[in-house]
Design an enzyme around this catalytic site. Structure first.
Site, PDB file in Angstrom:
ATOM      1  N   SER A  88      37.395  10.713 -22.401  1.00 37.91           N
ATOM      2  CA  SER A  88      38.112   9.473 -22.636  1.00 37.91           C
ATOM      3  C   SER A  88      38.988   9.164 -21.416  1.00 37.91           C
ATOM      4  O   SER A  88      38.490   9.186 -20.285  1.00 37.91           O
ATOM      5  CB  SER A  88      38.928   9.578 -23.929  1.00 37.91           C
ATOM      6  OG  SER A  88      39.327   8.306 -24.386  1.00 37.91           O
ATOM      7  N   ASP A 353      29.461   4.741 -28.657  1.00 38.63           N
ATOM      8  CA  ASP A 353      30.867   4.791 -28.260  1.00 38.63           C
ATOM      9  C   ASP A 353      31.217   3.479 -27.568  1.00 38.63           C
ATOM     10  O   ASP A 353      30.690   3.185 -26.495  1.00 38.63           O
ATOM     11  CB  ASP A 353      31.100   5.967 -27.304  1.00 38.63           C
ATOM     12  CG  ASP A 353      32.495   5.968 -26.711  1.00 38.63           C
ATOM     13  OD1 ASP A 353      33.396   5.347 -27.319  1.00 38.63           O
ATOM     14  OD2 ASP A 353      32.686   6.595 -25.655  1.00 38.63           O
ATOM     15  N   HIS A 378      31.823   9.034 -29.012  1.00 34.43           N
ATOM     16  CA  HIS A 378      32.848   9.284 -28.000  1.00 34.43           C
ATOM     17  C   HIS A 378      33.007  10.784 -27.743  1.00 34.43           C
ATOM     18  O   HIS A 378      33.333  11.557 -28.637  1.00 34.43           O
ATOM     19  CB  HIS A 378      34.172   8.698 -28.511  1.00 34.43           C
ATOM     20  CG  HIS A 378      35.237   8.539 -27.480  1.00 34.43           C
ATOM     21  ND1 HIS A 378      35.100   7.729 -26.380  1.00 34.43           N
ATOM     22  CD2 HIS A 378      36.483   9.067 -27.392  1.00 34.43           C
ATOM     23  CE1 HIS A 378      36.216   7.759 -25.666  1.00 34.43           C
ATOM     24  NE2 HIS A 378      37.074   8.575 -26.256  1.00 34.43           N
TER      25      HIS A 378
END
Length: 418
Positions: A88, A353, A378
């Site tokens: 991320s 994602d 994700h």
């Protein structure tokens, strides 16, 4: 491992795919928490005058300082190779670390990292909607109808009490001047339920409180007419998530949210990362997940202005759209957006994602390839593996391992630091 916008969980030192790579290559592992997040408290409080020291450039400099000093402390040889991992925002930092400090970092695995700063990230909910639609068109139709019914009920004071009861609202709906912001916050909170489920769908997070709630679970509920009309099914999903996260009621009041995010003390519940990440989005990235592109599905109640107002209400009038525009432009100039010129980096993304939209999913550069994993969420490749993982996810983990091996193979007497 590069820490991102939260506490550095000790579990990452004993599990996760990077630990498997470390075992294979005989690597030493370090996990560095990001300044201002978790237990890293570099200033007396979180006032704006102190938050000027919170930004991605400072975080990268911290990593560089750490690596340089560990090299000295452990007396590592010049053959030592550092590989950075991140997911991320941490994935963004991993890629940027290789760009900014190539003399310290030999390679980077950048997972689910958004690299393009963008204020109105309206594509986010497009991906969410498509993921739900791919499972069931009726599921998406039910959401749209539920939001339409919600809008009708909200227009009448007499029916607002029904909403309060159905959705277990913490506070009654305020018919006063703040009602519009409260309603925007309610719509965004309900939409975030779907966003969270899609973004983390079947990702093998061992600590996730909503681990067993998947796209399939939610859509099966939404199409089940025995539960009631569409708005009843929407409320059922919302309450199911409240139970999973051990929340007694649904907080939606805008002024309460702002009051909590204004709190500058380290003892505040938001101090683990909420206020800090909001500051970074208002001063570096944007990343505001708006309803602009999906008004017929999630309503048009949380456009970009709703999020910009949060910036000014939390941090002051200076943090307005003009500052945001210049900040996002600066970030993209600083790091290159999606036009990175880099080697020894692999960009990994999952198709469901939503963050993949702001990342590199295709690459013609063999020294900086992209791995785009169909059907995964994700950071899915970072979590502990499972026998139920999709074949393409298993393949991606092997591809990443082979790339790391390729980066390291020309070294003599390597002491790899992961």
């Amino acid at each position: 491992m590069i820490g991102a916008e939260g506490i550095a969980n000790v579990k990452w030192m004993v599990e996760g795919q990077w630990i498997e790579y470390a075992k294979e290559f005989g690597a030493m592992c370090f996990y560095l928490e990001h300044r201002f997040y978790g237990n890293s408290h570099p200033t007396p409080d979180l006032s704006v005058k102190n938050l000027i020291y919170l930004n991605s450039q400072q975080a990268l400099a911290d990593l560089a300082y750490f690596i340089q000093n560990i090299n000295i402390e452990y007396k590592f040889s010049n053959n030592t190779k550092w590989i950075v991992f991140g997911g991320s925002y941490g994935g963004s930092l991993a890629a940027w670390m290789r760009i900014k400090y190539p003399h310290l970092v030999h390679g980077a695995v950048s997972t689910s990292g958004p690299l393009l700063a963008q204020i109105d990230f309206q594509e986010y909910f497009v991906v969410v909607a498509n993921a739900l639609k791919d499972y069931s068109q009726k599921c998406v139709d039910t959401i749209a109808e539920a939001y339409r019914e919600l809008g009708i009920l909200l227009r009448h004071v007499g029916s607002q009490q029904k909403i309060e009861k159905k959705f277990k609202l913490c506070d009654p709906i305020d018919p006063g001047h703040t009602k519009k912001l409260d309603i925007s916050n309610l719509y965004e909170t309900l939409a975030d339920n779907f966003a969270s489920i899609v973004q983390y769908n079947k990702d093998n997070r061992q600590s996730s409180q909503t681990l067993n709630i998947t796209i399939e679970n939610v859509c099966d509920i939404l199409v089940d007419e025995k539960i009631g009309i569409p708005i009843d099914r929407l409320a059922y999903v919302s309450n199911m998530i409240l139970n999973a996260t051990k929340e007694k009621c649904l907080d939606y009041r805008y002024d309460k949210m702002i009051r909590e995010l204004r709190n500058t003390t380290w003892t505040n519940e938001q101090a683990e990362g909420g206020r800090q990440w909001m500051y970074q989005t208002c001063t570096e990235f944007g990343f505001f997940q708006t309803s602009t592109a999906q008004p017929n599905l999630f309503s048009n109640n949380f456009p970009v202005n709703f999020f910009v107002q949060q910036c000014t209400d939390i941090f002051g009038p200076r943090y307005n759209i003009d500052l945001l525009n210049s900040a996002v432009t600066r970030t993209n100039i600083l790091y290159g957006g999606l036009n990175l010129k880099v080697t020894n980096v692999v960009f990994v993304h999952g198709s469901i994602d939503p963050w993949h939209v702001l990342g590199i999913t295709t690459s013609s550069n063999p020294q900086a390839p992209a791995i785009y994993i169909d059907g995964t969420a994700h950071c899915a490749n970072m979590y502990p593996s499972s026998e139920n993982d999709m074949p393409q996810l298993k393949k991606a983990r092997i591809q990443i391992k082979n790339l790391i091996k390729e980066w390291l193979k020309n070294s003599y007497n390597i002491h790899t630091i992961v």
